[in-house]
Enzyme design. Structure first.
Site, mmCIF file in Angstrom:
data_model
loop_
_atom_site.group_PDB
_atom_site.id
_atom_site.type_symbol
_atom_site.label_atom_id
_atom_site.label_comp_id
_atom_site.label_asym_id
_atom_site.label_seq_id
_atom_site.Cartn_x
_atom_site.Cartn_y
_atom_site.Cartn_z
ATOM 1 N N VAL A 26 4.498 -4.035 6.083
ATOM 2 C CA VAL A 26 5.420 -3.764 4.996
ATOM 3 C C VAL A 26 6.337 -4.598 5.272
ATOM 4 O O VAL A 26 6.765 -4.985 4.318
ATOM 5 C CB VAL A 26 6.101 -2.015 5.338
ATOM 6 C CG1 VAL A 26 6.641 -1.941 3.750
ATOM 7 C CG2 VAL A 26 4.380 -0.956 5.072
ATOM 8 N N ARG A 57 7.671 -7.939 17.578
ATOM 9 C CA ARG A 57 8.095 -7.748 19.204
ATOM 10 C C ARG A 57 7.161 -8.648 19.788
ATOM 11 O O ARG A 57 8.239 -9.336 20.814
ATOM 12 C CB ARG A 57 6.921 -5.961 20.064
ATOM 13 C CG ARG A 57 7.562 -5.509 20.346
ATOM 14 C CD ARG A 57 6.730 -4.138 20.778
ATOM 15 N NE ARG A 57 5.396 -4.207 19.507
ATOM 16 C CZ ARG A 57 4.473 -2.645 19.735
ATOM 17 N NH1 ARG A 57 5.269 -1.654 20.376
ATOM 18 N NH2 ARG A 57 3.932 -3.105 18.226
ATOM 19 N N LYS A 115 9.388 8.245 7.589
ATOM 20 C CA LYS A 115 9.404 9.826 7.611
ATOM 21 C C LYS A 115 9.348 10.881 8.928
ATOM 22 O O LYS A 115 9.718 11.479 8.724
ATOM 23 C CB LYS A 115 7.865 10.269 7.152
ATOM 24 C CG LYS A 115 6.814 9.678 7.212
ATOM 25 C CD LYS A 115 6.446 8.041 6.882
ATOM 26 C CE LYS A 115 4.932 7.483 7.403
ATOM 27 N NZ LYS A 115 3.937 6.726 6.224
ATOM 28 N N VAL A 142 8.124 8.768 1.503
ATOM 29 C CA VAL A 142 7.052 9.674 1.140
ATOM 30 C C VAL A 142 6.404 8.604 0.005
ATOM 31 O O VAL A 142 6.550 8.607 -1.572
ATOM 32 C CB VAL A 142 8.129 10.647 0.543
ATOM 33 C CG1 VAL A 142 6.724 11.881 0.621
ATOM 34 C CG2 VAL A 142 8.400 11.468 1.475
ATOM 35 N N GLY A 144 4.644 6.732 -0.742
ATOM 36 C CA GLY A 144 5.057 4.995 -0.914
ATOM 37 C C GLY A 144 6.031 4.603 -2.128
ATOM 38 O O GLY A 144 6.975 4.680 -2.558
ATOM 39 N N ILE A 146 5.298 5.547 -5.323
ATOM 40 C CA ILE A 146 6.071 6.692 -5.881
ATOM 41 C C ILE A 146 7.341 6.472 -6.487
ATOM 42 O O ILE A 146 7.834 7.369 -4.932
ATOM 43 C CB ILE A 146 5.146 7.916 -5.452
ATOM 44 C CG1 ILE A 146 3.666 7.266 -5.592
ATOM 45 C CG2 ILE A 146 5.240 8.422 -7.041
ATOM 46 C CD1 ILE A 146 2.975 8.967 -5.232
ATOM 47 N N GLY A 197 -4.461 -1.295 5.392
ATOM 48 C CA GLY A 197 -3.296 -1.140 6.093
ATOM 49 C C GLY A 197 -2.856 -0.356 5.305
ATOM 50 O O GLY A 197 -1.063 0.305 5.806
ATOM 51 N N GLU A 200 -1.308 4.748 9.648
ATOM 52 C CA GLU A 200 0.020 4.805 11.110
ATOM 53 C C GLU A 200 -0.570 3.918 12.103
ATOM 54 O O GLU A 200 -1.793 3.581 12.807
ATOM 55 C CB GLU A 200 0.489 6.113 11.220
ATOM 56 C CG GLU A 200 1.077 6.800 9.847
ATOM 57 C CD GLU A 200 2.306 6.116 9.674
ATOM 58 O OE1 GLU A 200 2.878 5.877 9.806
ATOM 59 O OE2 GLU A 200 1.600 5.535 8.281
ATOM 60 N N LYS A 215 5.904 14.222 5.476
ATOM 61 C CA LYS A 215 6.498 13.681 4.704
ATOM 62 C C LYS A 215 7.186 15.048 3.328
ATOM 63 O O LYS A 215 7.605 15.108 2.756
ATOM 64 C CB LYS A 215 5.458 13.581 3.479
ATOM 65 C CG LYS A 215 5.556 12.187 3.879
ATOM 66 C CD LYS A 215 3.870 11.129 3.385
ATOM 67 C CE LYS A 215 3.895 9.411 4.102
ATOM 68 N NZ LYS A 215 2.365 9.126 3.649
HETATM 69 N N1 LIG Z 1 1.695 0.985 5.729
HETATM 70 C C1 LIG Z 1 2.079 2.025 4.572
HETATM 71 O O1 LIG Z 1 1.492 2.113 3.912
HETATM 72 C C2 LIG Z 1 2.972 2.673 4.653
HETATM 73 C C3 LIG Z 1 3.655 3.133 6.004
HETATM 74 N N2 LIG Z 1 4.892 3.611 5.995
HETATM 75 C C4 LIG Z 1 5.768 3.027 7.525
HETATM 76 O O2 LIG Z 1 6.724 1.666 7.138
HETATM 77 C C5 LIG Z 1 6.788 1.985 8.834
HETATM 78 C C6 LIG Z 1 6.400 0.222 9.259
HETATM 79 O O3 LIG Z 1 5.175 0.457 8.455
HETATM 80 P P1 LIG Z 1 4.192 -0.889 9.219
HETATM 81 O O4 LIG Z 1 3.757 -1.800 8.639
HETATM 82 O O5 LIG Z 1 2.377 -0.308 8.469
HETATM 83 O O6 LIG Z 1 4.151 -0.993 10.543
HETATM 84 P P2 LIG Z 1 3.227 -2.245 11.480
HETATM 85 O O7 LIG Z 1 2.055 -1.650 12.686
HETATM 86 O O8 LIG Z 1 2.529 -3.051 10.779
HETATM 87 O O9 LIG Z 1 4.742 -2.892 11.679
HETATM 88 C C7 LIG Z 1 5.230 -1.992 12.251
HETATM 89 C C8 LIG Z 1 6.381 -3.612 12.572
HETATM 90 O O10 LIG Z 1 7.034 -3.720 14.164
HETATM 91 C C9 LIG Z 1 7.073 -4.168 14.816
HETATM 92 N N3 LIG Z 1 8.207 -3.763 15.851
HETATM 93 C C10 LIG Z 1 7.236 -2.333 16.781
HETATM 94 N N4 LIG Z 1 8.220 -2.120 17.884
HETATM 95 C C11 LIG Z 1 9.121 -3.271 17.411
HETATM 96 C C12 LIG Z 1 10.787 -2.890 18.017
HETATM 97 N N5 LIG Z 1 10.936 -2.149 19.387
HETATM 98 N N6 LIG Z 1 11.460 -4.238 17.728
HETATM 99 C C13 LIG Z 1 11.128 -4.970 16.799
HETATM 100 N N7 LIG Z 1 10.103 -4.790 16.124
HETATM 101 C C14 LIG Z 1 8.937 -4.076 16.277
HETATM 102 C C15 LIG Z 1 5.647 -4.620 15.508
HETATM 103 O O11 LIG Z 1 5.667 -5.695 15.663
HETATM 104 C C16 LIG Z 1 5.342 -4.941 13.736
HETATM 105 O O12 LIG Z 1 5.374 -5.606 13.654
HETATM 106 C C17 LIG Z 1 6.767 2.647 9.378
HETATM 107 O O13 LIG Z 1 7.031 3.855 9.511
HETATM 108 C C18 LIG Z 1 5.195 3.824 8.619
HETATM 109 O O14 LIG Z 1 5.250 5.003 8.993
HETATM 110 C C19 LIG Z 1 4.850 4.129 4.951
HETATM 111 C C20 LIG Z 1 4.987 4.076 3.807
HETATM 112 C C21 LIG Z 1 3.321 3.623 3.699
HETATM 113 N N1 LIG Z 2 0.059 6.326 6.424
HETATM 114 C C1 LIG Z 2 0.915 6.903 5.943
HETATM 115 C C2 LIG Z 2 0.943 5.799 5.194
HETATM 116 C C3 LIG Z 2 2.240 6.173 3.783
HETATM 117 O O1 LIG Z 2 3.043 6.409 3.962
HETATM 118 C C4 LIG Z 2 -0.575 7.079 4.315
HETATM 119 O O2 LIG Z 2 -2.164 6.979 4.532
HETATM 120 O O3 LIG Z 2 -0.163 7.536 3.603
HETATM 121 NA NA NA Z 3 7.729 6.928 -3.059
#
Ligand SMILES: NC(=O)C1=CN([C@@H]2O[C@H](COP(=O)(O)OP(=O)(O)OC[C@H]3O[C@@H](n4cnc5c(N)ncnc54)[C@H](O)[C@@H]3O)[C@@H](O)[C@H]2O)C=CC1
Ligand SMILES: N[C@@H](CC=O)C(=O)O
Ligand code: NA
Length: 461
Positions: A26, A57, A115, A142, A144, A146, A197, A200, A215
């Protein structure tokens, strides 16, 4: 004459400085959109957005982010005086909780998609935001892309929401859709959801229902103006949903979905996440892949449906950007957006006291009187049977016949109940397993009509 302002014409002294934590699925899309749409966003906000740092990281993994913005020190980044808004896309509880509390206490607004954290400690974050007058936005957390939380918090603020129910996890919906449509294998479908992607970082959060439970907690809290945490939400994931369950649902004219259901009844609230059969004629049945859909039922508005992509990088980034624009506008204008209202303090109903319908498949010995025995157990527990179907399997239970001749045949009894309490159904199933004639419980699934009568069950495939 109307004029369009370019970023260059805007007052740069009022630039809104943004710190981004996390540049994964994201976060990387947020960086892209912030760059590609800089002028438009500035025109909408009335000031440009300046990305002043991106905490990650492993900096070497982010060639698309300007190197001078990258840092591994998230704590230093959020504490910089110049930062106005912190966008958190790391996920998980620690160290994020501490970082966001510090940011909010220092008057920096926070936009988050997390969340897990909001469902665990949303109250502390909201209190910190209230104390300093900062904004706390989390639309992306919650469903994405929407728009769902803002309609609940703002558009429906004058109504009384009684139910919020739907599909809020893209990964599990992707897996269940693949299993139902192409007979795909569970493990392969989960791996594909990870590649796309949707999943989680730890996909057990998806398949075991933790993500959907978080959520549900957020939805129940906002919809019913109370505080519901993830621990208050009854949770079952999809790990135990078998191809046989999906086939059984099909035979009843249903499909299996992982649902989140939040209800307000008689001064209490309930929130639950579990797989359930829903009639194929229900609009939620055709929600497939990583799409999510949520029904809201409100006293005056009636039923509303929200539908769209619930997971994915660009889709989720859209919701994040919407929040960022709102927070930045508030900075430019002065003031803040609506605060969370948790004035109702409603008790959370135990799962045993919630009511729904059930589909129970029993492997039984096919002999006279078994159906009456089984029906008797349901009656003893006050669970009323709506339909019973027997599926002969042609096998024999053989070994116990004195003369070595095959014993009575095995059969499967498929029972659909009328609405019953979860406690009564659980006690019924336990008692059924004690009957000699019951060789095993092949499956128990809840059957949900989600505000519509479930009239067509048994209508065949
Ligand atoms: N992927 C999806 O479709 C959706 C994700 N989310 C939420 O968005 C957030 C991010 O999700 P993603 O991008 O999919 O995860 P991801 O795992 O792809 O990205 C997380 C990023 O955070 C970095 N990171 C981890 N620990 C760190 C730290 N201590 N300091 C700095 N950076 C750090 C990682 O290196 C990585 O680049 C999560 O809370 C997830 O639940 C919400 C809706 C949809
Ligand atoms: N892992 C979550 C990402 C969005 O919140 C999902 O699959 O819905
Ligand atoms: Na939303």
């Amino acid at each position: 004459m109307t004029q369009t302002r370019s970023a260059a014409e805007l007052d740069h002294r009022r630039a809104v400085n943004v710190a981004l934590l996390g540049a994964g699925v994201v976060g990387s899309q947020v960086v892209r959109l912030l760059t590609e749409q800089a002028d438009e966003l500035a025109a909408r906000i009335g000031a440009p957005l300046h990305l002043v740092g991106v905490a990650v990281r492993r900096p070497q993994r982010h060639p698309d982010v300007p190197a001078d913005l990258l840092t591994t020190d998230a704590a230093e980044l959020v504490s910089r005086d110049e930062v106005d808004v912190v966008v958190e896309l790391v996920g998980g509880i620690e160290p994020v909780r501490g970082l966001l509390l510090t940011a909010l206490k220092n008057g920096k607004s926070v936009v988050s998609a997390n969340k897990a954290l909001l469902a665990e400690d949303g109250a502390a974050l909201a209190a910190a935001a209230d104390e300093s007058g900062a904004d706390l936005y989390y639309e992306a957390s919650v469903a994405g892309a929407i728009p769902l939380l803002r309609p609940i918090q703002q558009s429906l603020a004058g109504d009384r929401i009684v139910r919020v129910a739907g599909i809020v996890n893209g990964t599990t919906n992707f897996i269940l859709s693949a299993m139902a449509s192409s007979g795909a294998n569970y493990t392969e479908a989960l791996e594909e959801a990870g590649r796309l992607g949707y999943a989680e970082a730890d996909p057990t959060a998806d398949v075991d229902g933790y993500d959907a439970a978080s959520k549900a907690a957020i939805l129940a809290s906002l919809a019913f103006h109370t505080r519901v945490t993830a621990d208050d939400v009854y949770r079952e994931g999809i790990r135990d949903v078998t191809a046989a369950d999906i086939a059984a649902a099909k035979a009843l004219g249903c499909t299996v979905k992982l649902l989140a259901i939040c209800e307000q009844t008689d001064g209490s609230v309930s929130a639950r996440v579990h797989p359930a059969m829903i009639p194929r004629s229900h609009p939620l049945a055709s929600v497939s892949g990583a799409y999510n859909a949520v029904f809201i039922e409100a006293a005056a508005a009636g039923q509303l449906m929200f539908y769209g992509q619930g997971a994915g990088g660009p889709q989720t980034a859209s919701a994040v950007l919407g929040d960022l624009v709102a927070a930045a506008r508030n900075r430019v204008i002065g003031g803040r957006g609506p605060r969370d209202t948790a004035h109702a303090a409603l008790p959370v109903l135990a799962m045993g006291d919630t009511h729904t319908r059930y589909h129970v498949a029993l492997d039984v010995t096919d002999r006279a009187g078994v159906l009456a025995q089984v029906a008797g157990v349901f009656a003893e527990h006050g669970v009323s049977i709506a339909t019973v179907r027997q599926e002969g399997r042609g096998g024999t239970s053989g070994s116990d016949a004195d003369d070595g001749a095959p014993g009575p045949k095995d059969a499967t009894l498929v029972i659909v109940t009328h609405s019953a309490s979860d406690a009564a159904l659980a006690a019924t199933v336990e008692a059924l397993t004690g009957l000699d004639a019951v060789r095993g419980v092949a499956g128990v699934l809840r059957v949900e009509g989600l505000g519509r009568p479930v009239t067509e069950l048994g209508g065949g495939s």
